[in-house]
Structure formats: C-alpha cells, structure tokens
Write a protein that holds these residues in place. Structure first.
Motif, PDB file in Angstrom:
ATOM      1  N   ILE A 191       0.840  -1.201   0.000  1.00  0.00           N
ATOM      2  CA  ILE A 191       0.000   0.000   0.000  1.00  0.00           C
ATOM      3  C   ILE A 191       0.869   1.241   0.000  1.00  0.00           C
ATOM      4  N   GLN A 192       1.926   1.236   0.822  1.00  0.00           N
ATOM      5  CA  GLN A 192       2.802   2.400   0.903  1.00  0.00           C
ATOM      6  C   GLN A 192       3.612   2.606  -0.380  1.00  0.00           C
ATOM      7  N   MET A 193       3.864   1.548  -1.128  1.00  0.00           N
ATOM      8  CA  MET A 193       4.580   1.700  -2.396  1.00  0.00           C
ATOM      9  C   MET A 193       3.712   2.343  -3.466  1.00  0.00           C
ATOM     10  N   GLY A 194       2.409   2.227  -3.343  1.00  0.00           N
ATOM     11  CA  GLY A 194       1.506   2.857  -4.297  1.00  0.00           C
ATOM     12  C   GLY A 194       1.763   2.397  -5.726  1.00  0.00           C
ATOM     13  N   ASP A 195       1.882   3.360  -6.635  1.00  0.00           N
ATOM     14  CA  ASP A 195       2.073   3.045  -8.051  1.00  0.00           C
ATOM     15  C   ASP A 195       3.469   2.527  -8.374  1.00  0.00           C
ATOM     16  N   SER A 196       4.389   2.572  -7.423  1.00  0.00           N
ATOM     17  CA  SER A 196       5.752   2.069  -7.648  1.00  0.00           C
ATOM     18  C   SER A 196       5.853   0.563  -7.437  1.00  0.00           C
ATOM     19  N   TRP A 197       4.777  -0.086  -7.008  1.00  0.00           N
ATOM     20  CA  TRP A 197       4.806  -1.525  -6.741  1.00  0.00           C
ATOM     21  C   TRP A 197       4.960  -2.306  -8.037  1.00  0.00           C
ATOM     22  N   ARG A 198       5.842  -3.292  -8.016  1.00  0.00           N
ATOM     23  CA  ARG A 198       6.044  -4.204  -9.136  1.00  0.00           C
ATOM     24  C   ARG A 198       6.500  -5.564  -8.622  1.00  0.00           C
ATOM     25  N   ILE A 199       6.223  -6.600  -9.395  1.00  0.00           N
ATOM     26  CA  ILE A 199       6.849  -7.905  -9.200  1.00  0.00           C
ATOM     27  C   ILE A 199       7.785  -8.070 -10.385  1.00  0.00           C
ATOM     28  N   GLY A 200       9.057  -8.204 -10.119  1.00  0.00           N
ATOM     29  CA  GLY A 200      10.043  -8.310 -11.185  1.00  0.00           C
ATOM     30  C   GLY A 200      10.632  -6.951 -11.536  1.00  0.00           C
ATOM     31  N   VAL A 201      11.596  -6.970 -12.416  1.00  0.00           N
ATOM     32  CA  VAL A 201      12.313  -5.750 -12.775  1.00  0.00           C
ATOM     33  C   VAL A 201      12.320  -5.591 -14.294  1.00  0.00           C
ATOM     34  N   ASP A 202      11.998  -4.399 -14.728  1.00  0.00           N
ATOM     35  CA  ASP A 202      12.150  -4.024 -16.127  1.00  0.00           C
ATOM     36  C   ASP A 202      13.202  -2.922 -16.151  1.00  0.00           C
ATOM     37  N   GLN A 203      14.343  -3.195 -16.771  1.00  0.00           N
ATOM     38  CA  GLN A 203      15.459  -2.248 -16.778  1.00  0.00           C
ATOM     39  C   GLN A 203      15.088  -0.916 -17.427  1.00  0.00           C
ATOM     40  N   GLN A 204      14.116  -0.913 -18.316  1.00  0.00           N
ATOM     41  CA  GLN A 204      13.736   0.304 -19.030  1.00  0.00           C
ATOM     42  C   GLN A 204      12.730   1.158 -18.253  1.00  0.00           C
ATOM     43  N   GLU A 205      12.170   0.622 -17.197  1.00  0.00           N
ATOM     44  CA  GLU A 205      11.112   1.300 -16.465  1.00  0.00           C
ATOM     45  C   GLU A 205      11.661   1.965 -15.211  1.00  0.00           C
ATOM     46  N   THR A 206      11.214   3.169 -14.942  1.00  0.00           N
ATOM     47  CA  THR A 206      11.584   3.836 -13.694  1.00  0.00           C
ATOM     48  C   THR A 206      10.313   4.167 -12.926  1.00  0.00           C
ATOM     49  N   THR A 207      10.389   4.030 -11.634  1.00  0.00           N
ATOM     50  CA  THR A 207       9.276   4.376 -10.760  1.00  0.00           C
ATOM     51  C   THR A 207       9.809   5.297  -9.675  1.00  0.00           C
ATOM     52  N   ALA A 208       8.906   5.939  -8.980  1.00  0.00           N
ATOM     53  CA  ALA A 208       9.297   6.862  -7.915  1.00  0.00           C
ATOM     54  C   ALA A 208       9.952   6.094  -6.767  1.00  0.00           C
ATOM     55  N   LEU A 209      10.998   6.679  -6.205  1.00  0.00           N
ATOM     56  CA  LEU A 209      11.663   6.101  -5.045  1.00  0.00           C
ATOM     57  C   LEU A 209      10.799   6.351  -3.817  1.00  0.00           C
ATOM     58  N   ILE A 210      10.502   5.312  -3.083  1.00  0.00           N
ATOM     59  CA  ILE A 210       9.665   5.432  -1.894  1.00  0.00           C
ATOM     60  C   ILE A 210      10.563   5.759  -0.702  1.00  0.00           C
ATOM     61  N   THR A 211      10.301   6.882  -0.067  1.00  0.00           N
ATOM     62  CA  THR A 211      11.136   7.321   1.057  1.00  0.00           C
ATOM     63  C   THR A 211      10.307   7.582   2.305  1.00  0.00           C
ATOM     64  N   HIS A 212       9.153   6.949   2.389  1.00  0.00           N
ATOM     65  CA  HIS A 212       8.303   7.147   3.560  1.00  0.00           C
ATOM     66  C   HIS A 212       7.802   5.799   4.067  1.00  0.00           C
ATOM     67  N   GLY A 213       7.161   5.821   5.216  1.00  0.00           N
ATOM     68  CA  GLY A 213       6.570   4.608   5.783  1.00  0.00           C
ATOM     69  C   GLY A 213       7.598   3.579   6.194  1.00  0.00           C
ATOM     70  N   MET A 214       7.262   2.335   6.007  1.00  0.00           N
ATOM     71  CA  MET A 214       8.112   1.230   6.450  1.00  0.00           C
ATOM     72  C   MET A 214       9.434   1.170   5.692  1.00  0.00           C
ATOM     73  N   HIS A 215       9.487   1.774   4.545  1.00  0.00           N
ATOM     74  CA  HIS A 215      10.691   1.701   3.729  1.00  0.00           C
ATOM     75  C   HIS A 215      11.866   2.424   4.370  1.00  0.00           C
ATOM     76  N   ILE A 216      11.600   3.428   5.188  1.00  0.00           N
ATOM     77  CA  ILE A 216      12.713   4.106   5.870  1.00  0.00           C
ATOM     78  C   ILE A 216      13.069   3.406   7.179  1.00  0.00           C
ATOM     79  N   LEU A 217      12.188   2.543   7.670  1.00  0.00           N
ATOM     80  CA  LEU A 217      12.451   1.833   8.923  1.00  0.00           C
ATOM     81  C   LEU A 217      13.188   0.519   8.703  1.00  0.00           C
ATOM     82  N   SER A 218      13.182   0.034   7.490  1.00  0.00           N
ATOM     83  CA  SER A 218      13.752  -1.276   7.201  1.00  0.00           C
ATOM     84  C   SER A 218      15.237  -1.158   6.874  1.00  0.00           C
ATOM     85  N   SER A 219      16.038  -2.055   7.443  1.00  0.00           N
ATOM     86  CA  SER A 219      17.457  -2.081   7.100  1.00  0.00           C
ATOM     87  C   SER A 219      17.660  -2.800   5.767  1.00  0.00           C
TER      88      SER A 219
END
Length: 140
Positions: A98-126
């Motif tokens: 939910i916190q990743m919003g539109d940046s959520w993906r399964i897998g990686v596409d080298q040509q695609e860029t999404t917004a860097l998530i810098t809030h919520g649990m993502h800043i709490l996780s090592s």
C-alpha cells in the motif's frame, strides 16, 4: 489447515489482489517477467522464487490432504507462534505494498523507472525492501 490458509491468503492478497489493484489504478498488472534473452542474474532469482513457492504450496496442500508424510509436527504453542508470525508477515507485506503505491512491481524491467519510496516502512527497514524482510519471516 492453518498453513494452507496462510499460504493461500498470501497468494490471494499479496499477489493476485495487489495485481488487481495495480491494474485498476494504472491499467497494468505490475508483473514484470524476465525475457528469455535476459541475463541469468535476472532470470534465476524469479524462477527460484516461483519454483519454491509452488513447491511449498504443494507440500502444504499434499500434507493437508494426507498425501505427504509429516516429518515434524510441532507442539500447539509453536504452531500458534508460527501462525502469528505468518499472519504478521502477510500484514506487513500488504502494508508495504500500500505504501509503495504506483511504484509496486513484481520483477524488474530495466527500461522502467518508478518513484523512489522514502516514507513509511521503507525508511524503517534495514533491507532495501521491507517485503523481502517479511518473506524471510514468512518462510521460517
């Protein structure tokens, strides 16, 4: 039975449910499979995850149906603890998605860029990705 419910819930909510939400928001399911021409470093991790998940689901299902012998049956307190850890892992995974919003993906596409998530649990996780942490907890 609890393990079958947990693994089915994870699949239904964290994979299928989130893919549906992503499709409704963006017109795209958010699943990026590696192409056949991709380097092995992109193919192998995804393939290992899918095979491992299918194997685990099959073992749980066969165990529930009585087709696979149980090698180890833990006591009720350990079963409850494992169920609690699994349920918490699913909850944290869903919150992370939910916190990743539109940046959520399964897998990686080298040509695609999404917004860097810098809030919520993502800043709490090592970890680079809190879902990776929940998958580790869920798998134990």
């Amino acid at each position: 039975m609890v393990s079958l419910i947990l693994i089915s819930s994870f699949l239904a909510l964290a994979v299928l449910g989130r893919s549906f939400v992503q499709y409704k928001r963006n017109g795209d399911f958010g699943i990026r499979a590696a192409s056949i021409n991709a380097p092995l470093i992109e193919i192998v991790p995804g393939a290992i995850f899918v095979v491992t998940f299918c194997f685990a689901f099959g073992l749980v299902l066969f165990g529930y149906l009585g087709r696979a012998p149980l090698l180890f049956v833990s006591s009720i307190p350990f079963q409850l603890l494992g169920s609690l850890i699994g349920a918490c892992g699913i909850a944290v995974t869903l919150l992370s998605q939910i916190q990743m919003g539109d940046s959520w993906r399964i897998g990686v596409d080298q040509q695609e860029t999404t917004a860097l998530i810098t809030h919520g649990m993502h800043i709490l996780s090592s970890f680079d990705h809190p879902i990776a942490l929940t998958l580790i907890a869920y798998s134990h």
